[in-house]
Design a protein around this motif. Structure first.
Motif, PDB file in Angstrom:
ATOM      1  N   MET A 172     -19.846  -4.564  28.908  1.00 19.47           N
ATOM      2  CA  MET A 172     -19.218  -5.060  30.147  1.00 19.47           C
ATOM      3  C   MET A 172     -18.320  -3.958  30.725  1.00 19.47           C
ATOM      4  SD  MET A 172     -18.540  -7.644  32.183  1.00 19.47           S
ATOM      5  CE  MET A 172     -17.337  -7.955  33.437  1.00 19.47           C
ATOM      6  N   LEU A 173     -18.646  -3.580  31.929  1.00 23.58           N
ATOM      7  CA  LEU A 173     -17.887  -2.501  32.563  1.00 23.58           C
ATOM      8  C   LEU A 173     -16.942  -3.070  33.616  1.00 23.58           C
ATOM      9  CD1 LEU A 173     -20.897  -0.081  33.302  1.00 23.58           C
ATOM     10  CD2 LEU A 173     -19.287   0.099  31.394  1.00 23.58           C
ATOM     11  N   SER A 174     -15.784  -2.446  33.756  1.00 22.83           N
ATOM     12  CA  SER A 174     -14.872  -2.888  34.830  1.00 22.83           C
ATOM     13  C   SER A 174     -15.425  -2.380  36.169  1.00 22.83           C
ATOM     14  CB  SER A 174     -13.474  -2.310  34.613  1.00 22.83           C
ATOM     15  OG  SER A 174     -13.482  -0.930  34.917  1.00 22.83           O
ATOM     16  N   LYS A 175     -14.927  -2.999  37.252  1.00 15.15           N
ATOM     17  CA  LYS A 175     -15.373  -2.601  38.587  1.00 15.15           C
ATOM     18  C   LYS A 175     -15.056  -1.113  38.829  1.00 15.15           C
ATOM     19  CE  LYS A 175     -15.038  -4.396  43.245  1.00 15.15           C
ATOM     20  NZ  LYS A 175     -13.952  -4.107  44.146  1.00 15.15           N
ATOM     21  N   LYS A 176     -13.859  -0.737  38.382  1.00 13.55           N
ATOM     22  CA  LYS A 176     -13.413   0.646  38.565  1.00 13.55           C
ATOM     23  C   LYS A 176     -14.337   1.633  37.817  1.00 13.55           C
ATOM     24  CE  LYS A 176      -8.955   2.993  38.398  1.00 13.55           C
ATOM     25  NZ  LYS A 176      -7.611   2.933  37.842  1.00 13.55           N
ATOM     26  N   THR A 177     -14.747   1.233  36.610  1.00  9.06           N
ATOM     27  CA  THR A 177     -15.621   2.111  35.822  1.00  9.06           C
ATOM     28  C   THR A 177     -17.000   2.215  36.469  1.00  9.06           C
ATOM     29  OG1 THR A 177     -14.422   1.614  33.799  1.00  9.06           O
ATOM     30  CG2 THR A 177     -16.649   2.447  33.525  1.00  9.06           C
ATOM     31  N   VAL A 178     -17.532   1.087  36.951  1.00  8.76           N
ATOM     32  CA  VAL A 178     -18.843   1.131  37.612  1.00  8.76           C
ATOM     33  C   VAL A 178     -18.780   2.075  38.814  1.00  8.76           C
ATOM     34  CG1 VAL A 178     -20.597  -0.194  38.873  1.00  8.76           C
ATOM     35  CG2 VAL A 178     -19.544  -1.170  36.830  1.00  8.76           C
ATOM     36  N   GLU A 179     -17.706   1.965  39.579  1.00  9.40           N
ATOM     37  CA  GLU A 179     -17.543   2.832  40.753  1.00  9.40           C
ATOM     38  C   GLU A 179     -17.490   4.305  40.341  1.00  9.40           C
ATOM     39  OE1 GLU A 179     -14.124   1.872  43.231  1.00  9.40           O
ATOM     40  OE2 GLU A 179     -15.083  -0.062  43.658  1.00  9.40           O
ATOM     41  N   ALA A 180     -16.709   4.566  39.294  1.00  8.12           N
ATOM     42  CA  ALA A 180     -16.556   5.956  38.836  1.00  8.12           C
ATOM     43  C   ALA A 180     -17.878   6.490  38.279  1.00  8.12           C
ATOM     44  CB  ALA A 180     -15.461   6.033  37.780  1.00  8.12           C
ATOM     45  N   ASP A 218     -29.259   4.616  33.626  1.00  6.20           N
ATOM     46  CA  ASP A 218     -29.645   3.669  32.567  1.00  6.20           C
ATOM     47  C   ASP A 218     -28.418   2.976  31.967  1.00  6.20           C
ATOM     48  OD1 ASP A 218     -32.331   4.202  32.827  1.00  6.20           O
ATOM     49  OD2 ASP A 218     -32.400   5.652  31.170  1.00  6.20           O
ATOM     50  N   TYR A 219     -27.366   3.755  31.768  1.00  4.18           N
ATOM     51  CA  TYR A 219     -26.172   3.184  31.136  1.00  4.18           C
ATOM     52  C   TYR A 219     -25.562   2.083  32.006  1.00  4.18           C
ATOM     53  CZ  TYR A 219     -21.650   2.714  28.903  1.00  4.18           C
ATOM     54  OH  TYR A 219     -20.544   2.179  28.281  1.00  4.18           O
ATOM     55  N   ILE A 220     -25.448   2.353  33.302  1.00 10.62           N
ATOM     56  CA  ILE A 220     -24.881   1.329  34.202  1.00 10.62           C
ATOM     57  C   ILE A 220     -25.755   0.071  34.148  1.00 10.62           C
ATOM     58  CG2 ILE A 220     -24.290   0.725  36.601  1.00 10.62           C
ATOM     59  CD1 ILE A 220     -23.793   3.747  37.116  1.00 10.62           C
ATOM     60  N   ASN A 241      -9.528   0.964  27.621  1.00 10.60           N
ATOM     61  CA  ASN A 241      -9.930   0.517  26.293  1.00 10.60           C
ATOM     62  C   ASN A 241     -11.438   0.278  26.208  1.00 10.60           C
ATOM     63  OD1 ASN A 241      -8.636   0.300  23.937  1.00 10.60           O
ATOM     64  ND2 ASN A 241      -7.901  -1.821  24.224  1.00 10.60           N
ATOM     65  N   ASP A 242     -12.196   1.065  26.960  1.00  8.95           N
ATOM     66  CA  ASP A 242     -13.650   0.892  27.042  1.00  8.95           C
ATOM     67  C   ASP A 242     -14.301   1.865  26.055  1.00  8.95           C
ATOM     68  OD1 ASP A 242     -16.309   0.845  27.725  1.00  8.95           O
ATOM     69  OD2 ASP A 242     -15.985   0.903  29.890  1.00  8.95           O
ATOM     70  N   HIS A 243     -14.427   1.424  24.810  1.00  7.18           N
ATOM     71  CA  HIS A 243     -14.931   2.311  23.748  1.00  7.18           C
ATOM     72  C   HIS A 243     -16.391   2.704  23.980  1.00  7.18           C
ATOM     73  CE1 HIS A 243     -11.269   1.861  21.469  1.00  7.18           C
ATOM     74  NE2 HIS A 243     -11.343   0.545  21.644  1.00  7.18           N
ATOM     75  N   ALA A 244     -17.186   1.766  24.478  1.00  4.72           N
ATOM     76  CA  ALA A 244     -18.619   2.049  24.693  1.00  4.72           C
ATOM     77  C   ALA A 244     -18.789   3.195  25.694  1.00  4.72           C
ATOM     78  CB  ALA A 244     -19.330   0.798  25.199  1.00  4.72           C
ATOM     79  N   THR A 245     -18.043   3.124  26.798  1.00  5.10           N
ATOM     80  CA  THR A 245     -18.172   4.176  27.814  1.00  5.10           C
ATOM     81  C   THR A 245     -17.629   5.495  27.279  1.00  5.10           C
ATOM     82  OG1 THR A 245     -18.047   2.538  29.569  1.00  5.10           O
ATOM     83  CG2 THR A 245     -17.560   4.804  30.199  1.00  5.10           C
ATOM     84  N   ASN A 246     -16.561   5.407  26.517  1.00  7.59           N
ATOM     85  CA  ASN A 246     -16.002   6.614  25.916  1.00  7.59           C
ATOM     86  C   ASN A 246     -17.049   7.289  25.015  1.00  7.59           C
ATOM     87  OD1 ASN A 246     -14.335   8.603  25.012  1.00  7.59           O
ATOM     88  ND2 ASN A 246     -12.950   7.271  23.863  1.00  7.59           N
ATOM     89  N   ILE A 247     -17.703   6.503  24.179  1.00  6.67           N
ATOM     90  CA  ILE A 247     -18.730   7.068  23.277  1.00  6.67           C
ATOM     91  C   ILE A 247     -19.889   7.637  24.108  1.00  6.67           C
ATOM     92  CG2 ILE A 247     -20.522   6.453  21.582  1.00  6.67           C
ATOM     93  CD1 ILE A 247     -18.413   4.513  20.358  1.00  6.67           C
ATOM     94  N   TYR A 263     -21.783  14.017  27.250  1.00 12.37           N
ATOM     95  CA  TYR A 263     -21.546  14.879  28.415  1.00 12.37           C
ATOM     96  C   TYR A 263     -20.484  15.934  28.121  1.00 12.37           C
ATOM     97  CZ  TYR A 263     -24.484  11.803  31.168  1.00 12.37           C
ATOM     98  OH  TYR A 263     -25.554  11.096  31.632  1.00 12.37           O
ATOM     99  N   ILE A 264     -19.507  15.559  27.307  1.00 10.69           N
ATOM    100  CA  ILE A 264     -18.459  16.528  26.926  1.00 10.69           C
ATOM    101  C   ILE A 264     -19.120  17.710  26.219  1.00 10.69           C
ATOM    102  CG2 ILE A 264     -16.471  16.907  25.383  1.00 10.69           C
ATOM    103  CD1 ILE A 264     -15.522  15.114  27.515  1.00 10.69           C
ATOM    104  N   THR A 265     -19.988  17.411  25.255  1.00  7.18           N
ATOM    105  CA  THR A 265     -20.672  18.461  24.500  1.00  7.18           C
ATOM    106  C   THR A 265     -21.601  19.257  25.414  1.00  7.18           C
ATOM    107  OG1 THR A 265     -20.648  16.925  22.653  1.00  7.18           O
ATOM    108  CG2 THR A 265     -22.033  18.857  22.404  1.00  7.18           C
ATOM    109  N   GLU A 266     -22.308  18.544  26.263  1.00  8.56           N
ATOM    110  CA  GLU A 266     -23.247  19.193  27.183  1.00  8.56           C
ATOM    111  C   GLU A 266     -22.526  20.183  28.099  1.00  8.56           C
ATOM    112  OE1 GLU A 266     -26.403  19.054  27.090  1.00  8.56           O
ATOM    113  OE2 GLU A 266     -27.055  19.824  29.042  1.00  8.56           O
ATOM    114  N   GLN A 267     -21.345  19.803  28.575  1.00 12.83           N
ATOM    115  CA  GLN A 267     -20.604  20.685  29.487  1.00 12.83           C
ATOM    116  C   GLN A 267     -20.164  21.973  28.789  1.00 12.83           C
ATOM    117  OE1 GLN A 267     -21.806  19.094  32.426  1.00 12.83           O
ATOM    118  NE2 GLN A 267     -20.238  20.571  32.980  1.00 12.83           N
ATOM    119  N   ILE A 268     -19.873  21.890  27.495  1.00 16.05           N
ATOM    120  CA  ILE A 268     -19.497  23.115  26.756  1.00 16.05           C
ATOM    121  C   ILE A 268     -20.687  24.075  26.807  1.00 16.05           C
ATOM    122  CG2 ILE A 268     -18.916  24.069  24.478  1.00 16.05           C
ATOM    123  CD1 ILE A 268     -17.516  21.336  23.885  1.00 16.05           C
ATOM    124  N   GLU A 269     -21.881  23.527  26.577  1.00 14.04           N
ATOM    125  CA  GLU A 269     -23.093  24.335  26.580  1.00 14.04           C
ATOM    126  C   GLU A 269     -23.388  24.885  27.986  1.00 14.04           C
ATOM    127  OE1 GLU A 269     -26.513  22.375  24.655  1.00 14.04           O
ATOM    128  OE2 GLU A 269     -27.715  23.592  26.026  1.00 14.04           O
TER     129      GLU A 269
END
Ligand code: OFO
Length: 174
Positions: free
Chosen positions: A1-9, A59-61, A112-118, A123-129
């Motif tokens: 379940m995503l918040s409205k703000k997260t879906v927008e972002a 897909d994630y959204i 406190n959205d652990h799923a989105t954080n995971i 993407y964090i790793t991908e950006q390093i590359e």
């Protein structure tokens, strides 16, 4: 379940990734136009990678019950200067994307959205590359300067890049 703000972002980031694809497709076209087929190949592979980045968010959204909202895609430039300028612009763009991903992670933590954080850790790793690849090519381009032979060698090296869908892409290449 995503918040409205997260879906927008996330929808905004989906648009950023599609723009990235568009930008690199334009760089590929420019490279072809100036006879640098290896550069053209490198940017075409990058274009394909960006479509994967975009579709993972799409897909994630969807999987989280959010609504994907497609936005207008900005027109990318068609002129990029020298090959070195082109890679410096690429790095600059990737740094912007890294900041966007960091902001998204901050939002996920805030909410406190652990799923989105995971989800975003990939993407964090991908950006390093992404940034490391650009820095490596910039280094080589600076090394050869305007020397034709060196540029020819780099073009040959960039011609060898092959698109490989990331294992975590859920087969979502566009
Ligand atoms: Fe999607 O990493 Fe580049 O922009």
């Amino acid at each position: 379940m995503l918040s409205k703000k997260t879906v927008e972002a996330l929808n905004k980031q989906l648009n950023n990734e599609i723009y990235s694809a568009y930008l690199y497709l334009s760089m590929s076209a420019r490279s072809t136009f100036i006879g640098l087929k290896g550069f053209a190949n490198w940017f075409m592979v990058q274009y394909r990678e960006e479509t994967v980045h975009a579709m993972k968010i799409y897909d994630y959204i969807n999987n989280q019950g959010g609504l994907v909202k497609l936005m207008a895609i900005a027109q990318p430039p068609t002129e990029f200067g020298t090959p070195l300028d082109m890679f410096e612009k690429t790095l600059e763009h990737e740094k912007f994307i890294t900041n966007c991903i960091n902001d998204l992670v901050n939002l996920a933590i805030e909410e406190n959205d652990h799923a989105t954080n995971i989800f975003l850790q990939w993407y964090i790793t991908e950006q390093i590359e992404e940034e490391a690849n650009d820095n490596e090519i910039i280094f080589k381009l600076k090394l050869v300067g305007k020397e034709g032979n060196g540029l020819f060698m780099i073009d040959k090296e960039l011609a060898a890049r092959v698109f490989m869908p990331p294992p975590t892409s859920q087969g979502s290449e566009a």
